[in-house]
Design a protein around this motif. Structure first.
Motif, PDB file in Angstrom:
ATOM      1  N   ASP A 221       0.827  -1.210   0.000  1.00 38.14           N
ATOM      2  CA  ASP A 221       0.000   0.000   0.000  1.00 38.14           C
ATOM      3  C   ASP A 221       0.862   1.261   0.000  1.00 38.14           C
ATOM      4  N   ARG A 222       1.884   1.263   0.849  1.00 35.91           N
ATOM      5  CA  ARG A 222       2.703   2.472   1.001  1.00 35.91           C
ATOM      6  C   ARG A 222       4.140   2.088   1.353  1.00 35.91           C
ATOM      7  N   VAL A 223       5.099   2.836   0.778  1.00 37.94           N
ATOM      8  CA  VAL A 223       6.516   2.670   1.093  1.00 37.94           C
ATOM      9  C   VAL A 223       7.050   4.028   1.519  1.00 37.94           C
ATOM     10  N   THR A 224       7.614   4.100   2.713  1.00 39.22           N
ATOM     11  CA  THR A 224       8.079   5.374   3.270  1.00 39.22           C
ATOM     12  C   THR A 224       9.528   5.238   3.699  1.00 39.22           C
ATOM     13  N   GLY A 225      10.378   6.156   3.224  1.00 36.91           N
ATOM     14  CA  GLY A 225      11.792   6.107   3.555  1.00 36.91           C
ATOM     15  C   GLY A 225      12.297   7.413   4.144  1.00 36.91           C
ATOM     16  N   HIS A 226      13.310   7.309   4.961  1.00 41.48           N
ATOM     17  CA  HIS A 226      13.972   8.484   5.526  1.00 41.48           C
ATOM     18  C   HIS A 226      15.449   8.165   5.704  1.00 41.48           C
ATOM     19  N   CYS A 227      16.317   9.089   5.259  1.00 43.99           N
ATOM     20  CA  CYS A 227      17.741   8.927   5.500  1.00 43.99           C
ATOM     21  C   CYS A 227      18.306  10.219   6.076  1.00 43.99           C
ATOM     22  N   ARG A 228      19.425  10.087   6.771  1.00 43.96           N
ATOM     23  CA  ARG A 228      20.128  11.250   7.309  1.00 43.96           C
ATOM     24  C   ARG A 228      21.597  11.133   6.933  1.00 43.96           C
ATOM     25  N   TRP A 229      22.161  12.233   6.415  1.00 43.21           N
ATOM     26  CA  TRP A 229      23.568  12.226   6.016  1.00 43.21           C
ATOM     27  C   TRP A 229      24.251  13.507   6.472  1.00 43.21           C
ATOM     28  N   ASN A 230      25.548  13.397   6.699  1.00 40.14           N
ATOM     29  CA  ASN A 230      26.335  14.475   7.284  1.00 40.14           C
ATOM     30  C   ASN A 230      26.894  15.388   6.205  1.00 40.14           C
ATOM     31  N   VAL A 231      26.407  16.625   6.184  1.00 42.27           N
ATOM     32  CA  VAL A 231      26.866  17.606   5.200  1.00 42.27           C
ATOM     33  C   VAL A 231      28.377  17.786   5.265  1.00 42.27           C
ATOM     34  N   ASP A 232      28.941  17.765   6.464  1.00 42.49           N
ATOM     35  CA  ASP A 232      30.374  18.019   6.619  1.00 42.49           C
ATOM     36  C   ASP A 232      31.252  16.946   5.988  1.00 42.49           C
ATOM     37  N   ASP A 233      30.687  15.790   5.645  1.00 42.69           N
ATOM     38  CA  ASP A 233      31.476  14.734   5.012  1.00 42.69           C
ATOM     39  C   ASP A 233      31.844  15.059   3.569  1.00 42.69           C
ATOM     40  N   TYR A 234      31.204  16.053   2.963  1.00 46.39           N
ATOM     41  CA  TYR A 234      31.325  16.249   1.517  1.00 46.39           C
ATOM     42  C   TYR A 234      31.937  17.586   1.113  1.00 46.39           C
ATOM     43  N   GLY A 235      32.430  18.345   2.075  1.00 45.11           N
ATOM     44  CA  GLY A 235      33.167  19.549   1.743  1.00 45.11           C
ATOM     45  C   GLY A 235      32.324  20.801   1.647  1.00 45.11           C
ATOM     46  N   PRO A 236      32.976  21.963   1.518  1.00 42.14           N
ATOM     47  CA  PRO A 236      32.279  23.244   1.552  1.00 42.14           C
ATOM     48  C   PRO A 236      31.337  23.498   0.384  1.00 42.14           C
ATOM     49  N   GLU A 237      31.603  22.868  -0.781  1.00 39.52           N
ATOM     50  CA  GLU A 237      30.714  23.101  -1.923  1.00 39.52           C
ATOM     51  C   GLU A 237      29.312  22.575  -1.637  1.00 39.52           C
ATOM     52  N   VAL A 238      29.231  21.378  -1.062  1.00 43.40           N
ATOM     53  CA  VAL A 238      27.924  20.807  -0.739  1.00 43.40           C
ATOM     54  C   VAL A 238      27.259  21.605   0.377  1.00 43.40           C
ATOM     55  N   ALA A 239      28.029  21.964   1.395  1.00 46.46           N
ATOM     56  CA  ALA A 239      27.481  22.760   2.494  1.00 46.46           C
ATOM     57  C   ALA A 239      26.957  24.099   1.980  1.00 46.46           C
ATOM     58  N   ASP A 240      27.687  24.708   1.079  1.00 46.46           N
ATOM     59  CA  ASP A 240      27.248  25.987   0.506  1.00 46.46           C
ATOM     60  C   ASP A 240      25.970  25.815  -0.304  1.00 46.46           C
ATOM     61  N   HIS A 241      25.874  24.700  -1.037  1.00 42.28           N
ATOM     62  CA  HIS A 241      24.662  24.426  -1.815  1.00 42.28           C
ATOM     63  C   HIS A 241      23.434  24.328  -0.916  1.00 42.28           C
ATOM     64  N   LEU A 242      23.611  23.752   0.270  1.00 40.67           N
ATOM     65  CA  LEU A 242      22.499  23.612   1.217  1.00 40.67           C
ATOM     66  C   LEU A 242      22.339  24.845   2.111  1.00 40.67           C
ATOM     67  N   MET A 243      23.097  25.897   1.801  1.00 41.51           N
ATOM     68  CA  MET A 243      23.000  27.176   2.495  1.00 41.51           C
ATOM     69  C   MET A 243      23.332  27.067   3.978  1.00 41.51           C
ATOM     70  N   VAL A 244      24.235  26.136   4.302  1.00 44.29           N
ATOM     71  CA  VAL A 244      24.696  26.014   5.680  1.00 44.29           C
ATOM     72  C   VAL A 244      25.341  27.325   6.120  1.00 44.29           C
ATOM     73  N   CYS A 245      25.041  27.745   7.331  1.00 40.75           N
ATOM     74  CA  CYS A 245      25.497  28.998   7.959  1.00 40.75           C
ATOM     75  C   CYS A 245      24.639  30.204   7.580  1.00 40.75           C
ATOM     76  N   GLN A 246      23.772  30.051   6.586  1.00 42.61           N
ATOM     77  CA  GLN A 246      22.921  31.175   6.190  1.00 42.61           C
ATOM     78  C   GLN A 246      21.715  31.280   7.124  1.00 42.61           C
TER      79      GLN A 246
END
Length: 338
Positions: free
Chosen positions: A160-185
């Protein structure tokens, strides 16, 4: 003497950042012949790849910034660890495919590019076919968000239904990814961007579309949204080398929901943010049906498993039919012993 699984395989490492460095070590372990390395950072160009990847050995392969020159020398496959969207990655893929090299990439949109980047996908598909090579993406989503889920669904009588959730660490992938997610803004800046420009649909949508296609179901409607993640206390971001003040952005949650013409409903939320001490990458799925089932992994280590899944996929991609091969078109991944 037993040959390693990638013996005789000529590989170019395209992108020598955090993920490219991990991929390099795994390629060496599995016996691949690395014949070239491509990077753009002035601090890395000209240095030996073994030094850049911190292997403690010299590989005799300098990092170069002329991708066409490197690939024109010939390679079986390019391992591309550069960006996340097909619109920006297309020129890089065109160089690889045009020089007759297969491509395996961590670029997420190629997981299932047919609806979010159809023009780019069709053009690259034609180029790959004309050169008899294959372009495909892999990573943690290959194992954790598609194949583990489809395997679990193999034990279900009716879904009937499939529900997923994941959590990942922004700091593992460097400042470009963090900047894309607007970290610190500030959150207000994020909301302004959402209101004025919208937010590009990220991995959640491509993952669900590949999952639905793998199951032989068809999409009737798709909806996506993104929300900011903040904290009421300060937290340090290693990728941004700063403390984020209370109320500042520490990441986002991207959500996608798909209803199918056949009935089952799929939803997936990806929570990418700066971690508090002791937090780990998680992967959780719940199936409502007959029977109800759950799948949980509380230490998925996505930075490493993205690279290990990517490298283990190489023989599948070399053996695949020419063209763009979205994740639903590949069989289950497997371990490659060395």
């Amino acid at each position: 003497m037993t040959l390693k699984p990638f013996s005789g395989m000529r590989v170019v490492v395209y992108g020598v950042g955090t993920m490219g460095a991990i991929a390099t070590r795994l390629l060496v372990d599995k016996g691949a012949e690395i014949v070239g390395a491509i990077g753009r950072s002035p601090s890395k160009v000209g240095r030996d790849l073994g030094d850049v990847a911190r292997l403690g050995i010299s590989l005799g392969i300098p990092v170069e910034n002329d991708a066409n020159a490197v690939l024109s020398r010939g390679a079986d496959i390019a391992v591309v660890c550069v960006g996340s969207y097909l619109s920006t990655m297309r020129p890089h893929f065109e160089i690889c495919l045009g020089n007759g090299a297969n491509v395996v990439t961590i670029e997420e949109e190629t997981i299932f590019p047919w609806t979010t980047a159809p023009d780019h996908a069709k053009a690259l598909d034609a180029l790959a076919k004309s050169n008899g090579v294959t372009l495909a993406a892999s990573g943690a989503q290959d194992v954790f968000w598609v194949n583990l889920v489809t395997t679990l669904l193999g034990a279900v009588h009716k879904v009937d239904r499939v529900t997923g959730h994941c959590r990942w660490n922004v700091d593992d992938y460097g400042p470009e990814v963090a900047d894309h997610l607007m970290v610190c803004q500030p959150k207000a800046a994020f909301e302004k961007v959402i209101t004025s420009d919208g937010w590009p649909e990220f991995v959640a949508r491509q993952t669900l579309e590949a999952l639905v296609a793998r199951l032989g179901l068809t999409v009737s409607a798709i909806s996506s949204d993104v929300t900011a993640v903040t904290l009421d206390e300060p937290i340090h971001s290693t990728s941004m080398s700063t403390d984020i003040p209370p109320g500042g952005m520490i990441g986002t949650v991207d959500r996608t929901r798909i209803t199918t013409n056949e009935g089952p409903v799929f939803s997936f939320a990806m929570e990418g943010r700066v971690y508090r001490p002791g937090e780990t990458d998680t992967n959780a799925w719940k199936i409502d049906g007959e029977p109800d089932l759950e799948l949980n992994c509380n230490n998925a280590n996505y930075r490493f498993t993205t690279c290990s899944s990517l490298i283990n996929r190489i023989p599948d991609i070399i053996a695949a039919a020419p063209g763009v091969c979205s994740l639903n078109m590949l069989g289950p991944p497997t371990y490659r012993h060395h």
